[in-house]
Every structure is written in C-alpha cells, then in structure tokens.
Design a protein around this motif. Structure first.
Motif, PDB file in Angstrom:
ATOM      1  N   GLY A  21      60.078  89.566  10.562  1.00  0.00           N
ATOM      2  CA  GLY A  21      58.844  89.056   9.981  1.00  0.00           C
ATOM      3  C   GLY A  21      58.545  87.619  10.323  1.00  0.00           C
ATOM      4  O   GLY A  21      57.451  87.273  10.758  1.00  0.00           O
ATOM      5  N   CYS A  22      59.538  86.729  10.163  1.00  0.00           N
ATOM      6  CA  CYS A  22      59.284  85.295  10.342  1.00  0.00           C
ATOM      7  C   CYS A  22      60.132  84.654  11.431  1.00  0.00           C
ATOM      8  O   CYS A  22      59.884  83.523  11.819  1.00  0.00           O
ATOM      9  CB  CYS A  22      59.506  84.561   9.018  1.00  0.00           C
ATOM     10  N   GLY A  23      61.154  85.353  11.919  1.00  0.00           N
ATOM     11  CA  GLY A  23      61.949  84.843  13.020  1.00  0.00           C
ATOM     12  C   GLY A  23      63.134  83.985  12.635  1.00  0.00           C
ATOM     13  O   GLY A  23      63.808  83.448  13.497  1.00  0.00           O
ATOM     14  N   VAL A  24      63.427  83.845  11.345  1.00  0.00           N
ATOM     15  CA  VAL A  24      64.585  83.061  10.935  1.00  0.00           C
ATOM     16  C   VAL A  24      65.863  83.791  11.364  1.00  0.00           C
ATOM     17  O   VAL A  24      65.899  85.015  11.421  1.00  0.00           O
ATOM     18  CB  VAL A  24      64.564  82.792   9.410  1.00  0.00           C
ATOM     19  N   CYS A  30      64.666  88.645   6.180  1.00  0.00           N
ATOM     20  CA  CYS A  30      65.180  87.611   5.280  1.00  0.00           C
ATOM     21  C   CYS A  30      64.713  87.907   3.850  1.00  0.00           C
ATOM     22  O   CYS A  30      63.871  88.774   3.618  1.00  0.00           O
ATOM     23  CB  CYS A  30      64.699  86.235   5.731  1.00  0.00           C
ATOM     24  N   SER A  31      65.241  87.190   2.895  1.00  0.00           N
ATOM     25  CA  SER A  31      64.919  87.452   1.483  1.00  0.00           C
ATOM     26  C   SER A  31      63.442  87.212   1.186  1.00  0.00           C
ATOM     27  O   SER A  31      62.843  87.958   0.403  1.00  0.00           O
ATOM     28  CB  SER A  31      65.791  86.595   0.570  1.00  0.00           C
ATOM     29  N   GLN A  32      62.831  86.210   1.798  1.00  0.00           N
ATOM     30  CA  GLN A  32      61.406  85.953   1.550  1.00  0.00           C
ATOM     31  C   GLN A  32      60.539  87.085   2.092  1.00  0.00           C
ATOM     32  O   GLN A  32      59.612  87.541   1.425  1.00  0.00           O
ATOM     33  CB  GLN A  32      60.983  84.628   2.167  1.00  0.00           C
ATOM     34  N   CYS A  33      60.838  87.558   3.295  1.00  0.00           N
ATOM     35  CA  CYS A  33      60.064  88.660   3.873  1.00  0.00           C
ATOM     36  C   CYS A  33      60.289  89.958   3.099  1.00  0.00           C
ATOM     37  O   CYS A  33      59.358  90.734   2.898  1.00  0.00           O
ATOM     38  CB  CYS A  33      60.409  88.837   5.349  1.00  0.00           C
ATOM     39  N   ARG A  34      61.529  90.196   2.646  1.00  0.00           N
ATOM     40  CA  ARG A  34      61.789  91.392   1.835  1.00  0.00           C
ATOM     41  C   ARG A  34      60.977  91.357   0.543  1.00  0.00           C
ATOM     42  O   ARG A  34      60.423  92.376   0.129  1.00  0.00           O
ATOM     43  CB  ARG A  34      63.278  91.509   1.523  1.00  0.00           C
ATOM     44  N   SER A  35      60.868  90.193  -0.092  1.00  0.00           N
ATOM     45  CA  SER A  35      60.094  90.117  -1.335  1.00  0.00           C
ATOM     46  C   SER A  35      58.613  90.342  -1.061  1.00  0.00           C
ATOM     47  O   SER A  35      57.921  90.982  -1.852  1.00  0.00           O
ATOM     48  CB  SER A  35      60.324  88.791  -2.051  1.00  0.00           C
ATOM     49  N   ARG A  36      58.106  89.851   0.078  1.00  0.00           N
ATOM     50  CA  ARG A  36      56.704  90.113   0.430  1.00  0.00           C
ATOM     51  C   ARG A  36      56.470  91.595   0.681  1.00  0.00           C
ATOM     52  O   ARG A  36      55.446  92.150   0.290  1.00  0.00           O
ATOM     53  CB  ARG A  36      56.319  89.319   1.673  1.00  0.00           C
ATOM     54  N   LEU A  37      57.434  92.248   1.348  1.00  0.00           N
ATOM     55  CA  LEU A  37      57.288  93.675   1.627  1.00  0.00           C
ATOM     56  C   LEU A  37      57.327  94.500   0.344  1.00  0.00           C
ATOM     57  O   LEU A  37      56.648  95.518   0.235  1.00  0.00           O
ATOM     58  CB  LEU A  37      58.378  94.144   2.593  1.00  0.00           C
ATOM     59  N   ARG A  38      58.133  94.083  -0.639  1.00  0.00           N
ATOM     60  CA  ARG A  38      58.200  94.814  -1.914  1.00  0.00           C
ATOM     61  C   ARG A  38      56.883  94.735  -2.679  1.00  0.00           C
ATOM     62  O   ARG A  38      56.532  95.650  -3.410  1.00  0.00           O
ATOM     63  CB  ARG A  38      59.323  94.246  -2.789  1.00  0.00           C
ATOM     64  N   ARG A  39      56.158  93.624  -2.530  1.00  0.00           N
ATOM     65  CA  ARG A  39      54.883  93.460  -3.246  1.00  0.00           C
ATOM     66  C   ARG A  39      53.781  94.305  -2.633  1.00  0.00           C
ATOM     67  O   ARG A  39      52.830  94.682  -3.309  1.00  0.00           O
ATOM     68  CB  ARG A  39      54.455  91.993  -3.231  1.00  0.00           C
ATOM     69  N   SER A  62      49.428  93.191   9.045  1.00  0.00           N
ATOM     70  CA  SER A  62      49.243  91.745   9.061  1.00  0.00           C
ATOM     71  C   SER A  62      50.469  91.094   8.445  1.00  0.00           C
ATOM     72  O   SER A  62      51.261  91.754   7.776  1.00  0.00           O
ATOM     73  CB  SER A  62      47.982  91.347   8.292  1.00  0.00           C
ATOM     74  N   GLY A  63      50.633  89.820   8.681  1.00  0.00           N
ATOM     75  CA  GLY A  63      51.751  89.086   8.083  1.00  0.00           C
ATOM     76  C   GLY A  63      53.107  89.635   8.472  1.00  0.00           C
ATOM     77  O   GLY A  63      53.398  89.855   9.642  1.00  0.00           O
ATOM     78  N   VAL A  64      53.937  89.882   7.473  1.00  0.00           N
ATOM     79  CA  VAL A  64      55.304  90.340   7.704  1.00  0.00           C
ATOM     80  C   VAL A  64      55.339  91.702   8.369  1.00  0.00           C
ATOM     81  O   VAL A  64      56.165  91.956   9.241  1.00  0.00           O
ATOM     82  CB  VAL A  64      56.082  90.387   6.368  1.00  0.00           C
ATOM     83  N   VAL A  65      54.454  92.599   7.988  1.00  0.00           N
ATOM     84  CA  VAL A  65      54.441  93.943   8.568  1.00  0.00           C
ATOM     85  C   VAL A  65      54.123  93.872  10.057  1.00  0.00           C
ATOM     86  O   VAL A  65      54.712  94.578  10.862  1.00  0.00           O
ATOM     87  CB  VAL A  65      53.432  94.848   7.836  1.00  0.00           C
ATOM     88  N   LYS A  66      53.216  92.984  10.442  1.00  0.00           N
ATOM     89  CA  LYS A  66      52.849  92.842  11.850  1.00  0.00           C
ATOM     90  C   LYS A  66      53.952  92.188  12.649  1.00  0.00           C
ATOM     91  O   LYS A  66      54.175  92.516  13.797  1.00  0.00           O
ATOM     92  CB  LYS A  66      51.574  92.016  11.983  1.00  0.00           C
ATOM     93  N   GLY A  67      54.715  91.257  11.991  1.00  0.00           N
ATOM     94  CA  GLY A  67      55.801  90.484  12.589  1.00  0.00           C
ATOM     95  C   GLY A  67      56.396  91.119  13.744  1.00  0.00           C
ATOM     96  O   GLY A  67      56.788  90.800  14.749  1.00  0.00           O
TER      97      GLY A  67
END
Length: 67
Positions: A21-24, A30-39, A62-67
């Motif tokens: 999702g973000c490339g970290v 990562c935990s931030q992308c997982r929380s976005r995906l859960r929402r 879009s966003g994390v899903v598009k990542g």
C-alpha cells in the motif's frame, strides 16, 4: 527493536519486501494500511447477465487498494 521490526528489516534487506500500500519496509501490509483496509467496505459495482449476478469488489480502486 522488537522481534517483528527485526523480521521486517531483515525481509526488506534480503528480499526487498515492502508494504504493497505505502511502500514501507516489511512483510505484507503495514499496520496503518491494514487499518485502512479494515475500514473499507465492499462495493457493489453492478448487476449483469442472466440470471442477474451482482459484481462486488473488496474496495474502491484507490489509495491502499490501488497501491
């Protein structure tokens, strides 16, 4: 540094592993992308064919899903 951080750093160093999702650096999302995906909620894209079949996506492209 905790064990998970060590494993993520080693995976990045040896395999080039990154969050899709973000490339970290790390294994998997990562935990931030997982929380976005859960929402995110599934999206009904439409109904097609006969008999009618609903087409559903896990989230908007879009966003994390598009990542």
């Amino acid at each position: 540094m905790n064990w998970a951080s060590f494993v993520d750093a080693a995976a990045h160093l040896l395999l080039g592993a990154r969050c899709p999702g973000c490339g970290v650096a790390g294994i998997g999302a990562c935990s931030q992308c997982r929380s976005r995906l859960r929402r995110d909620r599934p999206v009904v894209l439409g109904v097609a064919g006969w008999p009618p079949v609903s087409v559903v996506a896990a989230g908007r492209y879009s966003g994390v899903v598009k990542g």
